[in-house]
Design an enzyme around this catalytic site. Structure first.
Site, PDB file in Angstrom:
ATOM      1  N   SER A 219       0.829  -1.186   0.000  1.00  0.00           N
ATOM      2  CA  SER A 219       0.000   0.000   0.000  1.00  0.00           C
ATOM      3  C   SER A 219       0.874   1.250   0.000  1.00  0.00           C
ATOM      4  CB  SER A 219      -0.929  -0.010   1.206  1.00  0.00           C
ATOM      5  OG  SER A 219      -0.160   0.022   2.389  1.00  0.00           O
ATOM      6  N   LYS A 220       0.192   2.348  -0.104  1.00  0.00           N
ATOM      7  CA  LYS A 220       0.837   3.636  -0.318  1.00  0.00           C
ATOM      8  C   LYS A 220       2.069   3.891   0.558  1.00  0.00           C
ATOM      9  CE  LYS A 220      -0.563   8.449  -1.035  1.00  0.00           C
ATOM     10  NZ  LYS A 220      -1.722   9.329  -1.171  1.00  0.00           N
ATOM     11  N   ARG A 221       1.985   3.484   1.791  1.00  0.00           N
ATOM     12  CA  ARG A 221       3.055   3.825   2.730  1.00  0.00           C
ATOM     13  C   ARG A 221       4.245   2.870   2.697  1.00  0.00           C
ATOM     14  NH1 ARG A 221       1.070   7.826   5.596  1.00  0.00           N
ATOM     15  NH2 ARG A 221       2.937   7.934   6.871  1.00  0.00           N
TER      16      ARG A 221
END
Length: 447
Positions: A219-221
RNA sequence: GACCCUAUGGUCUAGCGGUUAGGACACCUCCCUUUCACGGAGGUAGCCCGGGUUCGAUUCCCGGUAGGGUCGCCA
């Protein structure tokens, strides 16, 4: 049949590495088949989608070298575009969606419900013909069994993803939908809508996902999830493309490091794998290092200079010939441009910083005495170059009756502040006699 | 909860009924060498489990297990 594929990202402010890989596979298939690669911006979430966010996508694709045949020319939704199936921003296609909604309502396939509009979905299992995993027979889930119909227009009038996606693929005459496997089960809904419109659905190819090294969803992080990471870290886009192409696709004959022309030539849907792949940053770094080593000198020079500047190193204070000589000693040594400031920053610093702990072990009294002798021998040199430096250090070592290393290591540390770096003789030639003497003296004086 | 996909060393993968299970990254050893990197030579390590089918299963079928995905008035 002329292949038409598309990449349809939503502008969220960053380009996910998995999205980049989806774009790449679509692009590769288009180039392999001589088809058309279309870029469509799914900016239906008007509050969140900005031109800046769209620009991130455009820049990312350009950085990777994935040029589109149809799509936006600028991040402005109302701006110029190329291709006959525009607009290529969903925010500009409301008239088209409205007409298609009317069509479904006229056919009795859609109806209003609490202000929203829902699509009438059948209850029978839908067979999804997939070019990667084969025929998938999709049954209703227990929740869907309660009410298989789903919303296609929100009560605020905005059409939802599943609907606009299908309408646009239909209007843009998309022949092959190559997308992440996360869309596989929802494809039943898409096929049902294509049928409702009375047309044949495109061919589907659901590609496996890219996971974190620990197997969880990226995911994004997560580290390396954003394409921008690789731009910032100074990766060669060709290496990133090469690595990405190998995730979920395997060419024949154990080919791995390949020029893009060969990837295009070899790429095809049947060789796409069915299982997810974990992202291996270490292998990407290896591949990037391979590309970097083979970079032409002039390109290496400009990219290295960029890396120094973006790290805040004031190259412009130094003569161009000095800068290029310094950079030349790094070619073939570093794996990434981002390593350069730490690896060769001593070329552009007034003084070198030496770790006291390292100094304590290298600058012993005995070593310093030898270093002094070498320093004096260097001082006598009128012609100060790699070759004479090498002769001098070897002569000094012989004279002292010690191994070369006992002179080399302290000298390197004094001149660069590090125990590893470019070729010592060449680096000394580049920084020049005055600076070498100054740095040696500062170590000798301190002792 | 239901539905769908997947399963070869730590990771990416080749394999498509009979192989000493091949390659790459990483790791270890040695060589080369002014450090590092590169290069060269070796090495450790793998077919998720259980049933079938078959003379023979990593390979085909079924069942488990595990991982991933989906079931939104998000995309």
């Amino acid at each position: 049949m002329n292949v038409r594929v598309r990449f349809a990202p939503s502008p969220t402010g960053y380009l996910h590495i998995g999205g980049a890989r989806t774009a790449l596979f679509n692009w590769l298939y288009a180039r392999h088949t001589g088809g058309t690669f279309i870029l469509r911006i799914e900016d239906t979430d008007t509050a969140r989608n900005t031109q800046e966010a769209t620009d991130v996508i455009l820049h990312g694709l350009r950085w990777l070298g994935l040029d589109w045949d149809e799509g936006p020319a600028t991040p402005d939704p109302k701006g110029a575009s190329k291709g006959d199936c525009g607009p290529y921003f969903q925010s500009q296609r409301n008239d088209i969606y409205r007409k298609r909604i009317e069509e479904l309502r006229d056919k009795g396939m859609a109806y209003e419900h609490e202000g929203a509009i829902k699509f009438k979905m059948g209850r029978d299992a839908v067979v999804i013909p997939d070019l990667v995993v084969g025929d998938v027979r999709r049954e209703l889930t227990d929740r869907e069994a309660v009410d298989p119909d789903f919303v296609i227009v929100r009560s605020d009038g905005q059409p939802v993803f599943h609907f606009v996606n299908v309408v646009d693929d239909l209007e843009m005459k998309i022949t092959h939908v190559i997308r992440g496997e996360d869309h596989l089960t929802n494809t039943a809904k898409h096929i049902a809508m294509f049928r409702a419109f009375g047309v044949e659905a495109p061919k589907y190819a659901h590609i496996p996902l890219i996971l974190n090294p620990d197997g969880t969803k990226m995911s994004k992080r997560d580290l390396g999830a954003s394409l921008q990471t690789y731009v910032d870290e100074g990766f060669d886009p060709a290496a990133v493309v090469n690595y990405l192409s190998l995730l979920g696709w395997s060419p024949k004959e154990n080919r791995e490091k390949m020029p893009i022309e060969e990837i295009v030539q070899r790429f095809d849907l049947p060789q796409i794998l069915r299982h997810n792949a974990r992202f291996d940053m270490t292998k990407l770094q290896w591949l990037d290092g391979e590309y970097l080593r083979e970079l032409p000198d002039d390109k290496f020079q400009t990219m290295a200079a960029d890396a120094f500047r973006s790290a805040g190193v004031a190259l412009d204070k130094f003569p161009a010939s000095y800068v290029s000589a310094a950079i030349a000693t790094c070619k073939g040594k570093v794996k990434r441009f981002s390593e350069l400031p730490a690896y060769a920053g001593f070329y552009f610093a007034d003084d070198v910083k030496i770790d006291p702990a390292v100094a304590a072990t290298d600058f012993t009294l005995d070593n310093l005495a030898r270093l002094k002798k070498f320093r004096d021998a260097l001082d006598a040199l009128s012609d100060f170059n790699a070759s004479t430096i090498e002769q001098t250090i070897k002569a000094t070592a012989k004279e002292l009756g010690v191994k070369l290393g006992l002179l080399i290591h302290p000298t390197r540390l004094a001149c660069t502040g590090s125990t590893s770096g470019p070729s010592l003789y060449h680096l000394m030639e580049v920084i020049g006699k005055p600076t070498v003497m100054k740095r040696l003296d500062s170590v000798l004086v301190a002792a």
